[in-house]
Motif scaffolding. Structure first.
Motif, PDB file in Angstrom:
ATOM      1  N   PRO A 267       0.904  -1.201  -0.044  1.00  0.00           N
ATOM      2  CA  PRO A 267      -0.083  -0.210  -0.082  1.00  0.00           C
ATOM      3  C   PRO A 267       0.881   1.337   0.037  1.00  0.00           C
ATOM      4  O   PRO A 267       0.375   2.132   0.325  1.00  0.00           O
ATOM      5  N   PHE A 268       2.051   1.089  -0.356  1.00  0.00           N
ATOM      6  CA  PHE A 268       3.020   2.059  -0.246  1.00  0.00           C
ATOM      7  C   PHE A 268       4.050   2.088  -1.383  1.00  0.00           C
ATOM      8  O   PHE A 268       4.052   0.998  -2.036  1.00  0.00           O
ATOM      9  N   THR A 269       4.704   3.081  -1.580  1.00  0.00           N
ATOM     10  CA  THR A 269       5.905   3.051  -2.734  1.00  0.00           C
ATOM     11  C   THR A 269       7.275   2.426  -2.074  1.00  0.00           C
ATOM     12  O   THR A 269       7.533   2.947  -1.132  1.00  0.00           O
ATOM     13  N   LEU A 270       7.658   1.440  -2.647  1.00  0.00           N
ATOM     14  CA  LEU A 270       8.980   0.945  -1.985  1.00  0.00           C
ATOM     15  C   LEU A 270      10.055   1.855  -2.316  1.00  0.00           C
ATOM     16  O   LEU A 270      10.265   2.588  -3.195  1.00  0.00           O
ATOM     17  N   THR A 271      10.978   2.108  -1.422  1.00  0.00           N
ATOM     18  CA  THR A 271      12.161   2.647  -1.529  1.00  0.00           C
ATOM     19  C   THR A 271      13.111   2.416  -2.382  1.00  0.00           C
ATOM     20  O   THR A 271      12.979   0.803  -2.951  1.00  0.00           O
ATOM     21  N   ASP A 272      14.258   3.012  -2.800  1.00  0.00           N
ATOM     22  CA  ASP A 272      15.096   2.645  -3.990  1.00  0.00           C
ATOM     23  C   ASP A 272      15.906   1.581  -3.192  1.00  0.00           C
ATOM     24  O   ASP A 272      16.367   0.177  -3.677  1.00  0.00           O
ATOM     25  N   ALA A 273      16.272   1.591  -1.770  1.00  0.00           N
ATOM     26  CA  ALA A 273      16.966   0.635  -1.236  1.00  0.00           C
ATOM     27  C   ALA A 273      16.237  -0.502  -1.118  1.00  0.00           C
ATOM     28  O   ALA A 273      16.721  -1.860  -1.317  1.00  0.00           O
ATOM     29  N   GLN A 274      14.836  -0.454  -0.758  1.00  0.00           N
ATOM     30  CA  GLN A 274      14.003  -1.898  -0.684  1.00  0.00           C
ATOM     31  C   GLN A 274      14.019  -2.498  -1.912  1.00  0.00           C
ATOM     32  O   GLN A 274      14.530  -3.721  -1.941  1.00  0.00           O
ATOM     33  N   SER A 275      13.788  -1.689  -3.051  1.00  0.00           N
ATOM     34  CA  SER A 275      13.814  -2.331  -4.319  1.00  0.00           C
ATOM     35  C   SER A 275      15.212  -2.983  -4.758  1.00  0.00           C
ATOM     36  O   SER A 275      15.151  -4.275  -5.239  1.00  0.00           O
ATOM     37  N   ARG A 276      16.384  -2.413  -4.493  1.00  0.00           N
ATOM     38  CA  ARG A 276      17.625  -3.134  -4.644  1.00  0.00           C
ATOM     39  C   ARG A 276      17.768  -4.431  -3.940  1.00  0.00           C
ATOM     40  O   ARG A 276      18.007  -5.424  -4.549  1.00  0.00           O
TER      41      ARG A 276
END
Length: 678
Positions: A267-276
């Motif tokens: 329900p939120f946008t993942l951070t760049d670090a989380q996506s990595r």
């Protein structure tokens, strides 16, 4: 007829002899020493001093009173001695000493006989740290008399970490006796060229040198050899894990379309670090080689969301997932926090803890064994024999440093070559991560989710402390919530304690709760008390009331260090903060700053921790604080074998000892025979 086969070498070191061979060590004392990790004379001789004291010149009481947090030696005559019983067998003796320039109390805890030993008129020397306890005092000082004076100024004296009724002085006496009788029996097992490379002496030189140093450089030289022991113990464990058979796991391989669909569930946008990091984990899970990954992320960085991705990926491929946490509070937080995300997309979840009723537990374990549960959350209860899986493919272990190596293996052993994701919010210092966890892939989750307010930290004293009650009342009136942390549970506050009481008071959570309940602002907004002695059902119920906002303040011990996520909580007050290390203070501070509003952390503690408090004020970088915590408190157990206490392992400064860490890293590859010593 062939001769008998030679026996394999005995694992470990020659013991030299039992401790009961030393004067004054009977079976009862030997049992106490064993609880301190000292089983043999060799253990005693290899005991690392926790500090080297350079005995100071005597100072006047007037001058000593201004040196809070420092170690001093005073001399004077006892004017009065008072014994105070504080419940049960607990007591405090206060002996007031005068030298003509002023007076100072010598304070002794649970030593009622000191009242008679320090009767009025007794001339006494006292050495120890100056603390604030109803005025400048020396707590648990070392005493000297005309018949048995303290060491002369300038004398170098190692001090040892005692406990369980064993004092530093007693340890020193037994070490001295062991040196006289057994020092010639100490053997060195490390290669001479390795020691030369490390600029460290062999044990036959290092042992007498560290316990009876002639100079500070001698002590430091011997310390380097002692520092190698915990380092090599760590490296032996790492080497054993590296050498283990990799096995063949079930691959949880998903398509790009499935990956995108799972990411869209949040329900939120993942951070760049989380996506990595999610990309790294997706690649690991898609292979048949079992994943062994350590996820380091500062408090509030979003590790749980990353773990949820791994769980959804494995479940998508038909496997089961176990997520284990060290406390019911944290396990429950994971279960409740992820329930909507997981169950909202068809996954079946359950929670297993020690407090689960028998019937409920039977139902959960039966469904788990039948494959009717996709993701199970739990504590150590997941180790139990009755917890069986149909197809365990992934084990996620949060706050992994709180579990031993064997414990982590027991959970993974409930499946066949299970993928393992270890998580920690207590960052392993950058200089040590590769050395300590050389057999793991390491992911670092930096930054925090966007849209969060700032967090300001203040060491509150003087005017700041006096203004704090009004500020807290304003935050409560604004509808915000407060954590008030007191490390102790049941020790009574002194009669003079109030909202402006000295920070050094050994306050208790119960007493602070009663104190705050008496204030209308806190009482009207609602307040709860939470600590580890409460039944888990009641503890969780009280925390749930705080999570829902039914109460505005929770007074707690460090049980709330992990696992409580309340975005509306904007205030963290930590009493007796000097009792906690940097890593734990940072973890507690991580309970706030999870919402859009600005948050505030107030540290109430003794001046002796000023360096620690100033660093907390300056930095929210968990890795920087972990480096400093390691320097101040020692390596602890980065493998989960032991954690806590003062720096008793010789790693006074990780940067200074980094050369030893690097030198030791590959020793067992070259000399595998040395493994038998560790």
């Amino acid at each position: 007829m062939s001769g008998a086969a030679s026996s394999p070498p005995e694992r470990g070191f020659p013991t030299i002899g039992p401790l009961t061979g030393l004067r004054g060590v009977g079976h009862a004392r030997a049992a106490r020493l064993e609880r301190l990790g000292l089983k043999t004379v060799r253990d005693l001789l290899l005991l690392q001093p926790i500090r080297l004291v350079v005995w100071p010149v005597k100072t006047s009481i007037q001058a000593a009173s201004r040196r809070k947090g420092e170690r001093v030696t005073i001399e004077g005559r006892v004017r009065r001695s008072v014994l105070q019983r504080i419940g049960g067998k607990r007591s405090v003796v206060r002996a007031t000493v005068s030298d003509g320039t002023g007076e100072m109390d010598l304070v002794f805890f649970n030593q009622p006989w000191m009242k008679e030993q320090l009767s009025s008129g007794t001339q006494v020397e006292a050495h120890g740290s100056v603390v604030e306890a109803r005025g400048a005092s020396i707590a648990s000082p070392r005493l000297g008399t005309a018949a048995s004076p303290l060491p002369a100024p300038g004398t170098l004296a190692p001090e040892y970490g005692g406990g369980d009724g064993v004092s530093s002085d007693a340890l020193k006496a037994w070490i001295d006796e062991a040196l006289e009788r057994h020092v010639g029996e100490i053997e060195e097992h490390l290669p001479a060229e390795f020691l030369e490379h490390c600029d460290a002496p062999g044990l036959p030189v290092a042992v007498p040198m560290i316990h009876r140093p002639a100079t500070i450089p001698d002590f430091e030289y011997a310390r380097r050899r002692f520092a190698l022991e915990p380092i090599l113990t760590l490296q032996a464990a790492v080497f054993a894990r590296r050498s283990g058979k990799a096995g063949r796991a079930r691959a949880a391989k998903i398509t790009a379309e499935q990956d995108a669909e799972i990411r869209s569930r949040y329900p939120f946008t993942l951070t760049d670090a989380q996506s990595r990091v999610i990309g790294e984990i997706r690649a690991d899970l898609g292979r048949t080689r079992p994943m062994r990954r350590l996820l380091q992320g500062d408090v509030g960085a979003g590790k749980t969301a990353v773990a949820a991705y791994a769980a959804m990926t494995v479940a998508e491929c038909g496997g089961q997932v176990a997520m284990m946490a060290p406390t019911e509070v944290l396990a429950s937080q994971h279960a409740y926090g992820l329930r909507d995300l997981l169950e909202g997309h068809g996954l079946r979840t359950a929670l297993i803890t020690g407090s689960l009723r028998t019937g409920e537990r039977r139902d959960v374990t039966q469904r788990l064994a039948a494959g009717e549960i996709d993701v199970v959350f739990g504590t150590h209860a997941l180790f139990s024999e009755d917890v069986k899986f149909r197809r365990l493919d992934l084990a996620v272990i949060d706050e992994q440093h709180r579990f031993g190596v064997a414990q982590r293996g027991r959970l993974a052993g409930k499946g066949s070559d299970v993928h393992v994701l270890l998580m920690t919010a207590t960052p392993i210092p950058r200089t040590l991560a590769l050395t300590v966890y050389g057999d793991l892939e390491v992911s670092i989750l930096d930054g925090s989710p966007p849209g969060r307010g700032s967090v300001r930290t203040r060491w509150a004293r003087g005017d700041d402390r006096r203004r704090m009650p009004r500020f807290l009342a304003e935050r409560l009136e604004a509808g915000e919530q407060i954590y008030w942390v007191v490390p102790r549970i049941g020790e009574t506050m002194s009669d003079g304690d109030s909202e402006d009481a000295p920070a050094s008071t050994a306050a208790s959570a119960e007493a602070r709760f009663e104190n705050l309940v008496a204030r209308p602002t806190f009482r009207q907004a609602g307040i709860e008390l939470v600590h580890g002695r409460l039944p888990s059902v009641e503890r969780n119920s009280r925390l749930d009331r705080f999570r829902r906002g039914d109460v505005a303040t929770v007074v707690a011990t460090t049980v709330v260090e992990v696992g409580v996520d309340v975005p509306n909580a904007t205030i963290m007050v930590i009493e007796d903060a000097h009792r906690l290390g940097l890593a734990q203070l940072h973890q507690l501070r991580g309970r706030i700053g999870r919402g859009k509003k600005d948050s505030y952390c107030f540290l109430l503690g003794d001046k002796k921790a000023e360096e620690r408090f100033r660093l907390m004020e300056r930095s929210r970088d968990g890795f920087l604080l972990a480096e400093e915590d390691l320097r101040q408190r020692g390596m602890g157990d980065l493998l989960g074998l032991r954690q806590s206490g003062e720096n008793q392992e010789g790693l006074v400064d990780p940067e200074r000892d980094l050369d030893l860490l690097l030198a030791a890293r590959d020793l067992f590859q070259r000399e595998p025979g040395l493994l038998r010593y560790y």
